[in-house]
Scaffold this motif. Structure first.
Motif, PDB file in Angstrom:
ATOM      1  N   GLY A 513       0.829  -1.196   0.000  1.00 27.56           N
ATOM      2  CA  GLY A 513       0.000   0.000   0.000  1.00 27.56           C
ATOM      3  C   GLY A 513       0.859   1.239   0.000  1.00 27.56           C
ATOM      4  N   SER A 514       0.257   2.325   0.436  1.00 25.13           N
ATOM      5  CA  SER A 514       1.017   3.574   0.460  1.00 25.13           C
ATOM      6  C   SER A 514       0.475   4.470   1.564  1.00 25.13           C
ATOM      7  CB  SER A 514       0.886   4.286  -0.880  1.00 25.13           C
ATOM      8  OG  SER A 514      -0.469   4.611  -1.099  1.00 25.13           O
ATOM      9  N   ILE A 515       1.320   5.368   2.009  1.00 26.73           N
ATOM     10  CA  ILE A 515       0.899   6.330   3.032  1.00 26.73           C
ATOM     11  C   ILE A 515       1.274   7.720   2.539  1.00 26.73           C
ATOM     12  CG2 ILE A 515       3.049   5.972   4.351  1.00 26.73           C
ATOM     13  CD1 ILE A 515       1.389   6.569   6.887  1.00 26.73           C
ATOM     14  N   PRO A 543      -8.957  -4.503   9.620  1.00 26.03           N
ATOM     15  CA  PRO A 543      -7.644  -4.403  10.284  1.00 26.03           C
ATOM     16  C   PRO A 543      -7.571  -3.212  11.243  1.00 26.03           C
ATOM     17  CG  PRO A 543      -7.400  -4.718   7.912  1.00 26.03           C
ATOM     18  CD  PRO A 543      -8.848  -4.459   8.153  1.00 26.03           C
ATOM     19  N   THR A 544      -6.746  -3.370  12.276  1.00 27.51           N
ATOM     20  CA  THR A 544      -6.519  -2.288  13.230  1.00 27.51           C
ATOM     21  C   THR A 544      -5.167  -1.657  12.911  1.00 27.51           C
ATOM     22  OG1 THR A 544      -7.572  -3.677  14.863  1.00 27.51           O
ATOM     23  CG2 THR A 544      -6.424  -1.756  15.707  1.00 27.51           C
ATOM     24  N   VAL A 545      -5.108  -0.328  12.938  1.00 25.83           N
ATOM     25  CA  VAL A 545      -3.839   0.360  12.685  1.00 25.83           C
ATOM     26  C   VAL A 545      -3.468   1.156  13.938  1.00 25.83           C
ATOM     27  CG1 VAL A 545      -2.583   1.894  11.136  1.00 25.83           C
ATOM     28  CG2 VAL A 545      -4.486   0.548  10.248  1.00 25.83           C
ATOM     29  N   ARG A 546      -2.228   0.946  14.421  1.00 32.26           N
ATOM     30  CA  ARG A 546      -1.766   1.657  15.622  1.00 32.26           C
ATOM     31  C   ARG A 546      -0.530   2.469  15.267  1.00 32.26           C
ATOM     32  NH1 ARG A 546      -2.974  -3.641  17.888  1.00 32.26           N
ATOM     33  NH2 ARG A 546      -0.875  -4.309  17.346  1.00 32.26           N
ATOM     34  N   VAL A 547      -0.438   3.690  15.807  1.00 23.40           N
ATOM     35  CA  VAL A 547       0.780   4.487  15.578  1.00 23.40           C
ATOM     36  C   VAL A 547       1.356   4.924  16.918  1.00 23.40           C
ATOM     37  CG1 VAL A 547       0.165   5.323  13.285  1.00 23.40           C
ATOM     38  CG2 VAL A 547      -0.606   6.600  15.269  1.00 23.40           C
ATOM     39  N   SER A 558      -4.928   4.315  18.195  1.00 22.32           N
ATOM     40  CA  SER A 558      -5.456   3.206  17.391  1.00 22.32           C
ATOM     41  C   SER A 558      -6.610   3.655  16.533  1.00 22.32           C
ATOM     42  CB  SER A 558      -5.987   2.101  18.300  1.00 22.32           C
ATOM     43  OG  SER A 558      -4.933   1.446  18.869  1.00 22.32           O
ATOM     44  N   THR A 559      -6.734   3.053  15.363  1.00 17.61           N
ATOM     45  CA  THR A 559      -7.897   3.311  14.527  1.00 17.61           C
ATOM     46  C   THR A 559      -8.224   2.029  13.758  1.00 17.61           C
ATOM     47  OG1 THR A 559      -8.827   4.788  12.879  1.00 17.61           O
ATOM     48  CG2 THR A 559      -6.562   4.191  12.544  1.00 17.61           C
ATOM     49  N   THR A 560      -9.486   1.896  13.347  1.00 24.24           N
ATOM     50  CA  THR A 560      -9.886   0.721  12.580  1.00 24.24           C
ATOM     51  C   THR A 560      -9.970   1.115  11.115  1.00 24.24           C
ATOM     52  OG1 THR A 560     -11.150   0.009  14.482  1.00 24.24           O
ATOM     53  CG2 THR A 560     -11.649  -1.082  12.401  1.00 24.24           C
ATOM     54  N   ALA A 561      -9.394   0.309  10.234  1.00 24.16           N
ATOM     55  CA  ALA A 561      -9.414   0.635   8.801  1.00 24.16           C
ATOM     56  C   ALA A 561     -10.824   0.446   8.256  1.00 24.16           C
ATOM     57  CB  ALA A 561      -8.431  -0.266   8.065  1.00 24.16           C
ATOM     58  N   THR A 562     -11.148   1.217   7.200  1.00 24.71           N
ATOM     59  CA  THR A 562     -12.459   1.045   6.565  1.00 24.71           C
ATOM     60  C   THR A 562     -12.245   0.468   5.166  1.00 24.71           C
ATOM     61  OG1 THR A 562     -12.318   3.344   5.880  1.00 24.71           O
ATOM     62  CG2 THR A 562     -13.660   2.888   7.802  1.00 24.71           C
ATOM     63  N   ALA A 563     -13.236  -0.328   4.731  1.00 27.62           N
ATOM     64  CA  ALA A 563     -13.107  -1.007   3.433  1.00 27.62           C
ATOM     65  C   ALA A 563     -13.313  -0.016   2.302  1.00 27.62           C
ATOM     66  CB  ALA A 563     -14.114  -2.137   3.358  1.00 27.62           C
ATOM     67  N   GLU A 564     -12.514  -0.167   1.248  1.00 30.26           N
ATOM     68  CA  GLU A 564     -12.713   0.616   0.027  1.00 30.26           C
ATOM     69  C   GLU A 564     -13.014  -0.363  -1.104  1.00 30.26           C
ATOM     70  OE1 GLU A 564      -9.185   3.124  -0.405  1.00 30.26           O
ATOM     71  OE2 GLU A 564     -10.492   4.762   0.269  1.00 30.26           O
ATOM     72  N   ASP A 565     -13.257   0.147  -2.284  1.00 31.03           N
ATOM     73  CA  ASP A 565     -13.553  -0.749  -3.407  1.00 31.03           C
ATOM     74  C   ASP A 565     -12.358  -1.643  -3.712  1.00 31.03           C
ATOM     75  OD1 ASP A 565     -15.951   0.378  -3.596  1.00 31.03           O
ATOM     76  OD2 ASP A 565     -15.454   1.760  -5.246  1.00 31.03           O
ATOM     77  N   GLY A 566     -12.643  -2.781  -4.301  1.00 31.17           N
ATOM     78  CA  GLY A 566     -11.578  -3.676  -4.801  1.00 31.17           C
ATOM     79  C   GLY A 566     -10.815  -4.365  -3.696  1.00 31.17           C
ATOM     80  N   GLY A 567     -11.423  -4.507  -2.512  1.00 29.01           N
ATOM     81  CA  GLY A 567     -10.780  -5.250  -1.411  1.00 29.01           C
ATOM     82  C   GLY A 567      -9.659  -4.480  -0.756  1.00 29.01           C
ATOM     83  N   TRP A 569      -8.121  -1.281   1.739  1.00 28.93           N
ATOM     84  CA  TRP A 569      -8.470  -0.698   3.042  1.00 28.93           C
ATOM     85  C   TRP A 569      -7.875   0.699   3.155  1.00 28.93           C
ATOM     86  CZ3 TRP A 569     -11.821  -3.340   6.047  1.00 28.93           C
ATOM     87  CH2 TRP A 569     -11.976  -4.704   5.768  1.00 28.93           C
ATOM     88  N   ARG A 570      -8.553   1.530   3.973  1.00 30.85           N
ATOM     89  CA  ARG A 570      -8.068   2.891   4.180  1.00 30.85           C
ATOM     90  C   ARG A 570      -8.115   3.206   5.679  1.00 30.85           C
ATOM     91  NH1 ARG A 570      -9.710   8.523   1.741  1.00 30.85           N
ATOM     92  NH2 ARG A 570      -9.312   9.805   3.576  1.00 30.85           N
TER      93      ARG A 570
END
Ligand code: HEM
Length: 604
Positions: A513-515, A543-547, A558-567, A569-570
């Motif tokens: 992915g990318s940030i 997925p859970t993302v922690r920084v 912590s934040t929970t990723a949200t689904a985007e199109d095509g499988g 995550w954001r």
């Protein structure tokens, strides 16, 4: 030397009583395995380290004016440490907040002049004496935008402190258990043998090692709570007052019990003296119960009882092995023969029976502890704690293999030929292998007791230990991709970038992915996860993302990723300060597996 009658007895095949005892042990083992499987299956989530369950105001809120206070609600009672709750404002300088803790709730007063983007960073101590930390972001009035900071180097000292803590705990367990086990061996198993008592020098060395281990462990606890690394050990005024009372109680009990054992030592001790030494040994060996994970589990009485039994029977096995190794060595004065082989064979048979029941009790108490401490099956492979337990159990399986080889082949052999030095030498060698493996088990246990069973990050636990590292991934920051943003993400300041991320997951899959824009403020991480065959993976839950910003002791946020199109995550990540942030993405790929991809980004 042996008599003919005794030799006839030694040569005889196992008596029916012995056979039925061995069958009873096997049946009990099978029943226990079935019972334990049920126990683990029906285990309720346990209290691990304290977790933040709610805050008022909640993270991410924008308010018109500063709230009078921030309230942090935890999952279990916590204690404050000096300067543990801090407010980081627009200038990036942390300010201590006046805070009070009442049970599970911490209230911190917000200065009336606080305005703009504010980070409340907290560090508290759980009931099991482990420090936990995190942060929340609140905006008062207009956002002051990103807080610019120079990137700061990551301190590696946390990892070292963690290692010292594991070694200290292992030393405390090893020395304390051997000391107590030797006393039990001398008083019960080899009580009629003229050389059954351990030498005083050995007891002194073990009491000293247990004292060193427990004192070093307490210092590590104080240093972890203070947030200072190992280097801060030279300023005891900063961390000594922070060592929690239960840890001090463990120190006191270990020292008192250990040195009392030494004081009560004698070549021909009276029965009363022997009993007192046994009690003192028991105090040393169960001392860790006062400050371990089990004081926070429910039901507490079961956790504490299982822990005490686990330690006591572990000591019986380990100390007994060491006692028998010493006895065999003393009974083999040279190549010439065996001194009093029949008496030695009797002691061996007695220890062998006791060790069998000890192993059974270790298994029952150990799995009870696991069921109480682990939050569920998935934690077994999905957390650092769970994986340390799996390592420990693998080592236990090997040591059990060696022990049963010893019991099935070598014990009958020395009983059949108690005067043959070669049989005793082979038996002693295999016992030494057993001891070495038990030392490895205790090292794995040292790691176990210092990690969070819930999988959260101890404030002093490096990400690579606590959060399922990706061993195949190089520890470098992601490489910049071709695409670059024009200008800062708020229209001024440094130019934003898009960084490509590619990490191999522990189960062979891959996160790509990318940030962007990798600037202080809100950043967007977009990613997808593929399995080992390259197929797009649909995680069981988002997925859970922690920084975390380790250099400032900030996070995890912590934040929970949200689904985007095509499988894909954001996740929108708030990086409120400049510096090297660790980003961890936890992906639940199955009920039992939650690998974590970890990488660093430098936000400017
Ligand atoms: C079936 C085998 C075993 C299982 C399932 C097991 C499991 C566990 C668990 C879950 C804990 C709790 C750790 C914590 O506080 O978070 C523990 C602690 C411990 N275990 Fe085991 N264990 C086993 C065998 C052994 C053996 C063979 C030894 C060494 C002789 C051993 C020594 C210890 C020690 C010293 C502790 C630390 C207790 C404390 O600090 O309060 N265990 N074990």
């Amino acid at each position: 030397m042996t008599t003919t009658g005794c030799r006839a007895h030694a040569l005889a095949p196992p008596a029916p009583r012995e056979l039925s005892r061995s069958r009873a042990l096997t049946a009990a083992l099978l029943a226990v395995v079935a019972g334990l499987a049920w126990l683990l299956g029906s285990a309720q989530p346990a209290a691990a380290h304290a977790e933040l369950v709610a805050t008022t105001p909640s993270s991410g809120t924008t308010l018109d004016r500063a709230p009078e206070q921030v309230v942090l609600q935890f999952s279990e009672p916590v204690r404050l440490v000096p300067d543990g709750i801090r407010l980081v404002g627009a200038d990036g300088t942390p300010r201590a907040m006046v805070a009070t803790a009442r049970g599970e709730q911490v209230t911190a007063e917000v200065p009336a002049d606080a305005t703009g983007t504010l980070v409340v960073s907290w560090r508290v101590v759980s009931g099991d004496s482990h420090p936990v930390s995190g942060a929340l972001v609140v905006t008062v009035g207009a956002s002051t935008g990103p807080v610019l900071q120079q990137p700061v180097e990551l301190a590696g000292s946390d990892r070292l402190l963690q290692g010292v803590g594991v070694a200290a705990t292992a030393l405390q367990h090893l020395a304390g258990m051997t000391l107590a086990g030797l006393v039990l061996f001398g008083a019960v198993v080899a009580r009629r043998h003229p050389s059954g008592t351990a030498p005083r020098r050995l007891l002194v060395a073990l009491a000293a090692a247990a004292s060193l281990g427990v004192l070093a462990g307490a210092a590590v606890t104080g240093l972890r709570i203070s947030g200072g690394g190992l280097a801060a050990v030279t300023s005891p005024a900063d961390w000594l007052p922070l060592v929690p009372a239960p840890t001090l109680a463990t120190v006191g009990a270990t020292l008192a019990g250990g040195w009392l054992v030494v004081a009560l030592h004698g070549d021909q001790p009276s029965r009363r003296r022997r009993r007192a030494a046994l009690a003192a040994g028991a105090v040393t060996v169960v001392a860790p119960v006062l400050s371990g994970h089990t004081v926070t589990v429910e039901p507490r009485w079961l956790g504490v009882a299982a822990d005490a039994v686990h330690l006591a029977v572990g000591a019986t096995w380990l100390g007994g092995l060491v006692g028998l190794v010493l006895l065999v060595r003393r009974s083999l004065p040279g190549a010439g023969g065996v001194r009093d082989g029949v008496a030695l064979a009797r002691v061996t048979a007695r220890f062998s029976a006791l060790a069998g029941w000890s192993v059974l009790a270790l298994g029952v108490s150990g799995v009870t502890l696991a069921a109480l401490v682990l939050p569920g099956w998935s934690a077994l492979l999905g957390t650092g704690y769970g994986r340390s337990l799996v390592v420990k159990l693998s080592l236990v399986a090997v040591v059990l293999g060696v022990a049963s080889w010893n019991r099935q082949l070598l014990v009958p052999r020395v009983r059949r030929a108690p005067d043959a030095p070669a049989a005793w030498s082979a038996f002693r060698r295999l016992m030494l292998v057993e001891v070495a493996l038990l030392v490895a088990v205790l090292l794995a246990t040292g790691a176990l007791t210092s990690l969070d069973p819930g999988g959260g990050r101890d404030s002093a636990t490096p990400a690579t230990t606590a959060a399922a590292p990706t061993p195949a991934a190089p520890p470098t920051a992601p490489t910049p991709a071709a695409e670059d943003h024009a200008g800062g993400h708020d229209g001024h300041g440094p130019a934003g970038r898009t960084l490509a991320v590619r990490r191999t997951l522990a189960d062979g899959g891959e996160l790509t992915g990318s940030i962007s824009p990798v600037l202080v403020g809100t950043n967007t991480l977009r990613f997808e996860v593929r399995d080992a065959d390259g197929r797009l993976l649909r995680p069981e839950q988002p997925p859970t993302v922690r920084v975390r910003l380790d250099s400032r002791d900030l996070g995890p946020l912590s934040t929970t990723a949200t689904a985007e199109d095509g499988g894909r995550w954001r996740a929108d990540l708030d990086l409120p300060l400049g510096g090297e942030w660790t980003v961890e993405v936890a992906v639940r790929t199955s009920t039992f597996s939650e690998p974590v991809a970890s990488f660093a980004v430098i936000a400017v």
